[in-house]
Design an enzyme around this catalytic site. Structure first.
Site, PDB file in Angstrom:
ATOM      1  N   LEU A  47      39.624  15.726 -14.039  1.00  0.00           N
ATOM      2  CA  LEU A  47      39.879  14.471 -13.341  1.00  0.00           C
ATOM      3  C   LEU A  47      41.329  14.342 -12.878  1.00  0.00           C
ATOM      4  O   LEU A  47      41.711  13.309 -12.325  1.00  0.00           O
ATOM      5  CB  LEU A  47      39.522  13.280 -14.243  1.00  0.00           C
ATOM      6  CG  LEU A  47      38.031  13.164 -14.609  1.00  0.00           C
ATOM      7  CD1 LEU A  47      37.805  11.973 -15.522  1.00  0.00           C
ATOM      8  CD2 LEU A  47      37.181  13.043 -13.354  1.00  0.00           C
ATOM      9  N   SER A  48      42.146  15.374 -13.107  1.00  0.00           N
ATOM     10  CA  SER A  48      43.529  15.351 -12.621  1.00  0.00           C
ATOM     11  C   SER A  48      43.660  16.331 -11.456  1.00  0.00           C
ATOM     12  O   SER A  48      42.816  17.200 -11.263  1.00  0.00           O
ATOM     13  CB  SER A  48      44.496  15.742 -13.742  1.00  0.00           C
ATOM     14  OG  SER A  48      44.418  17.135 -14.012  1.00  0.00           O
ATOM     15  N   GLY A  49      44.726  16.168 -10.710  1.00  0.00           N
ATOM     16  CA  GLY A  49      44.926  17.039  -9.552  1.00  0.00           C
ATOM     17  C   GLY A  49      45.921  18.155  -9.799  1.00  0.00           C
ATOM     18  O   GLY A  49      46.421  18.753  -8.850  1.00  0.00           O
TER      19      GLY A  49
END
Length: 201
Positions: A47-49
């Site tokens: 869910l992080s970039g």
């Protein structure tokens, strides 16, 4: 043109199958309280970039667990447990050794991060290596499925759909019977006979 259209439809179908297969596997795993996995591969929600564009935000990544955790090289993407007990998937940018013990250690960095991670990774904290396969956007759905609202929704929606399907099937059956009933009540039409011929002389 038809061939390209067929290829596009086939790819879309395969992507849909992959999405629902992975999503179903993860949902069932979460319901049972076990680690989400699929044919021996761990399924991690990203869910992080930090690993964009290699691993898109909101995707589910397939991680291969097990094996010798000191075997990895620069460029490999590993999943490890950080000091605050979070699971992180980053790329190895340097393989070094502890000066005193000679223990292999990894320096990692997210592809989309400006700086490397502050702490070196011990092989004992590595859980697996990224296989290169991910399902885009599936992570958003699975993250929602892990919440109380998501769990309730996943239980209610299938029930509602099943109920609506049963009602629709019953309605069609009743309508079919009503159409056949008037036909059965109709009297057969009188048989047509040729006009009688007057044989009298």
């Amino acid at each position: 043109m038809r061939f390209r259209k067929w290829i596009g439809s086939a790819l879309t179908f395969l992507m849909a199958v992959a999405f629902f297969t992975v999503a179903g596997s993860v949902v069932l795993s979460r319901v049972s309280g076990s680690e989400p996995n699929f044919y021996g591969y761990q399924l991690k929600t990203v869910l992080s970039g930090s690993m964009e564009p290699s691993i898109p935000t909101g995707s589910v990544a397939a991680i291969k667990p097990g094996g010798d955790m000191t075997r990895f090289n620069v460029g490999d993407v590993i999943t490890f447990r950080s000091g605050d007990n979070k699971m992180i998937t980053h790329r190895i940018i340097e393989v070094t050794k502890d000066e005193q013990s000679g223990q292999v250690l990894y320096r990692t960095k997210g592809d989309n991060n400006d700086a490397a991670d502050s702490l070196l990774v011990h092989p004992a904290n590595v859980t697996g290596v990224y296989t290169g396969f991910n399902v885009p956007y599936a992570g958003y759905f699975l993250s929602f499925a892990g919440t109380k609202t998501g769990n309730v929704t996943l239980l209610i929606i299938p029930g509602i759909l099943l109920f609506l399907y049963a009602v629709g099937t019953l309605w069609k059956a009743i309508a079919s019977l009503e159409e056949k009933q008037p036909e059965a009540n109709k009297t057969p039409s009188d048989a047509k006979h040729p006009d009688a011929i007057d044989a009298s002389t």
